[in-house]
Design an enzyme around this catalytic site. Structure first.
Site, PDB file in Angstrom:
ATOM      1  NE  ARG A 208      -2.530   0.961   3.544  1.00  0.00           N
ATOM      2  CZ  ARG A 208      -3.195   0.692   4.662  1.00  0.00           C
ATOM      3  NH1 ARG A 208      -4.456   0.276   4.609  1.00  0.00           N
ATOM      4  NH2 ARG A 208      -2.633   0.837   5.842  1.00  0.00           N
TER       5      ARG A 208
ATOM      6  CE  LYS B 291      -2.143   4.618   7.350  1.00  0.00           C
ATOM      7  NZ  LYS B 291      -3.319   5.280   7.922  1.00  0.00           N
TER       8      LYS B 291
ATOM      9  CD  GLU C  82     -11.640   5.820   4.752  1.00  0.00           C
ATOM     10  OE1 GLU C  82     -11.137   4.929   5.450  1.00  0.00           O
ATOM     11  OE2 GLU C  82     -11.058   6.330   3.791  1.00  0.00           O
TER      12      GLU C  82
HETATM   13  N1  PLP Z   1      -9.082   4.348   6.837  1.00  0.00           N
HETATM   14  C1  PLP Z   1      -8.256   5.342   7.183  1.00  0.00           C
HETATM   15  C2  PLP Z   1      -8.569   6.710   6.720  1.00  0.00           C
HETATM   16  C3  PLP Z   1      -7.121   5.076   7.944  1.00  0.00           C
HETATM   17  O1  PLP Z   1      -6.274   6.032   8.301  1.00  0.00           O
HETATM   18  C4  PLP Z   1      -6.868   3.755   8.367  1.00  0.00           C
HETATM   19  C5  PLP Z   1      -5.678   3.430   9.150  1.00  0.00           C
HETATM   20  O2  PLP Z   1      -4.716   2.942   8.683  1.00  0.00           O
HETATM   21  C6  PLP Z   1      -7.768   2.757   7.994  1.00  0.00           C
HETATM   22  C7  PLP Z   1      -8.868   3.090   7.233  1.00  0.00           C
HETATM   23  C8  PLP Z   1      -7.554   1.334   8.399  1.00  0.00           C
HETATM   24  O3  PLP Z   1      -6.567   0.736   7.623  1.00  0.00           O
HETATM   25  P1  PLP Z   1      -5.704  -0.458   8.198  1.00  0.00           P
HETATM   26  O4  PLP Z   1      -6.662  -1.502   8.606  1.00  0.00           O
HETATM   27  O5  PLP Z   1      -4.865  -0.890   7.052  1.00  0.00           O
HETATM   28  O6  PLP Z   1      -4.926   0.079   9.333  1.00  0.00           O
HETATM   29  C1  COI Z   2      -3.794   3.343  11.629  1.00  0.00           C
HETATM   30  O1  COI Z   2      -4.758   2.732  12.057  1.00  0.00           O
HETATM   31  O2  COI Z   2      -2.684   2.831  11.493  1.00  0.00           O
HETATM   32  C2  COI Z   2      -3.887   4.735  11.237  1.00  0.00           C
HETATM   33  O3  COI Z   2      -3.021   5.206  10.561  1.00  0.00           O
HETATM   34  C3  COI Z   2      -5.022   5.545  11.689  1.00  0.00           C
HETATM   35  C4  COI Z   2      -4.572   6.807  12.303  1.00  0.00           C
HETATM   36  C5  COI Z   2      -5.759   7.665  12.425  1.00  0.00           C
HETATM   37  C6  COI Z   2      -3.882   6.606  13.605  1.00  0.00           C
END
Ligand code: PLP
Ligand code: COI
Length: 341
Positions: free
Chosen positions: A82, A184, A220
């Site tokens: 990612r 991200k 989200e």
């Molecule tokens: N959506 C957003 C905007 C996020 O910042 C995060 C955090 O990483 C997620 C979703 C969840 O992603 P992940 O499960 O890969 O941490």
């Molecule tokens: C994560 O879950 O890793 C994120 O980056 C979310 C952030 C808002 C702390």
């Protein structure tokens, strides 16, 4: 190895400086070999690309102590991939996957004393990121970049741990149609700061963002994807080009289907159907699965039948299974746990 003297059970989601971080520099079109350093400060030119035009991307993943005493990370290969996609979208060089995994392994191993003990309720949060460093004044990508990875022990993202949250439907968007919502990048989070501060000021834990094109579909929150459960126990998550493809959400869909035998659906979710769901949760690395008890849409309260005191039963099963896999209590699908030591 002796653990640091930290009150693991009372950690919040904050920054604690640890001993060592990883740094690699990209100059003249190539990454150097990378080093571990104790220096947690960065000296930058005043005109660095990251400072002027926000050219930066990041990741978030965790290291866990398993029941049998190993230190593992959860699906770091997906974070590496990612981050490569995020970098490409912002015209940055990609940090190769093998290098990313090596940086994770080295940084966690060097900070093993900060990996919270099994059963403490805390984890070690890893933050890989990269940014443009050379002076850039016309709007264009930088030539030189830095990749870094630091870690910090953390507790729950939301105060109160697994107590159901109250969220509101936001009047602000976090992403644009055909924009950068699916990567991200720090810029998406800067976009959300005003919305989260005003949500907190009004007593809400988080914002539910709608699709920026029509404002009729659920996207989200500022830091997690949504997961809904129907009254007949089907797990539903929103599908959209402008949300972050959460690794936790992708893992939970697999867990729901393969471990719990539940039907799963990834599809557009209309705001107008949210009141039909039985349970709602926010899923992400930091959020794990945080249950939502109430969603407020401009004064209209949508109260989830699961209530305001506990997680709904399906959410709880998903939570227990996912964390069971991460902590080594339940057998993980092949390749999900990356053993550090
Ligand atoms: N959506 C957003 C905007 C996020 O910042 C995060 C955090 O990483 C997620 C979703 C969840 O992603 P992940 O499960 O890969 O941490
Ligand atoms: C994560 O879950 O890793 C994120 O980056 C979310 C952030 C808002 C702390």
């Amino acid at each position: 190895m002796e653990k640091k003297n930290i009150d693991w059970g009372n950690l919040g989601f904050g920054y604690v400086r640890t001993d060592v971080r990883y740094v690699s520099n990209y100059t003249n079109g190539a990454w150097d070999e990378g080093v571990l350093t104790e220096d947690s400060n960065i000296v930058l030119n005043e005109c660095a690309g990251v400072l002027q035009y926000a050219q930066t991307v990041f990741e978030g993943l965790k290291a866990y102590t398993t029941e049998d005493g190993h230190i593992v990370t959860f699906r770091p290969d997906l974070n590496a991939e990612r981050m490569m996609a995020s970098a490409a979208r912002l015209e940055m060089p990609v940090f190769p996957k093998e290098r990313f995994l090596d940086a994770v392994t080295k940084t966690v191993a060097a900070n093993a004393a900060y990996v919270p003990p099994y059963g403490s309720g805390a984890t070690l949060y890893l933050r890989p990121y990269m940014f443009g460093v050379n002076p850039v004044i016309g709007v264009k990508p930088a030539n030189d970049y830095q990749f870094r990875l630091f870690c910090t022990p953390v507790g729950p993202y939301f105060k109160g741990g697994v107590k159901p949250l109250t969220i509101r439907v936001s009047d602000f968007d976090r992403a644009a149609p055909h924009g950068t919502g699916h990567i991200k990048a720090g810029l998406n989070y800067a976009m959300s700061l005003h919305a989260i501060v005003s949500a907190h000021n009004e007593g809400y834990d988080e914002n539910m963002y709608l699709d920026p094109g029509t404002r009729t579909k659920v996207e989200e929150t500022g830091g997690a994807n949504f997961l809904f459960v129907t009254r007949d126990n089907k797990v539903v998550t929103p599908k959209s080009d402008s949300i972050l493809p959460s690794i936790t959400r992708r893992s939970l869909l697999h867990v729901a289907k393969e471990y719990l035998g539940l039907e799963v659906e990834e599809r557009e979710v209309l705001l107008s159907e949210v009141s039909d769901f039985a349970e709602c949760g926010l899923c992400g690395t930091a959020a794990v699965i945080s249950p939502v008890g109430k969603i407020v849409d401009h004064g209209r309260e949508i109260c989830l039948p699961s209530g305001m005191t506990e997680m709904g039963p399906v959410t709880k099963k998903l939570y227990d299974t996912l964390t069971g896999i991460q902590m080594g209590r339940i057998e993980a699908p092949k390749g999900w746990l990356h053993v550090i030591e």
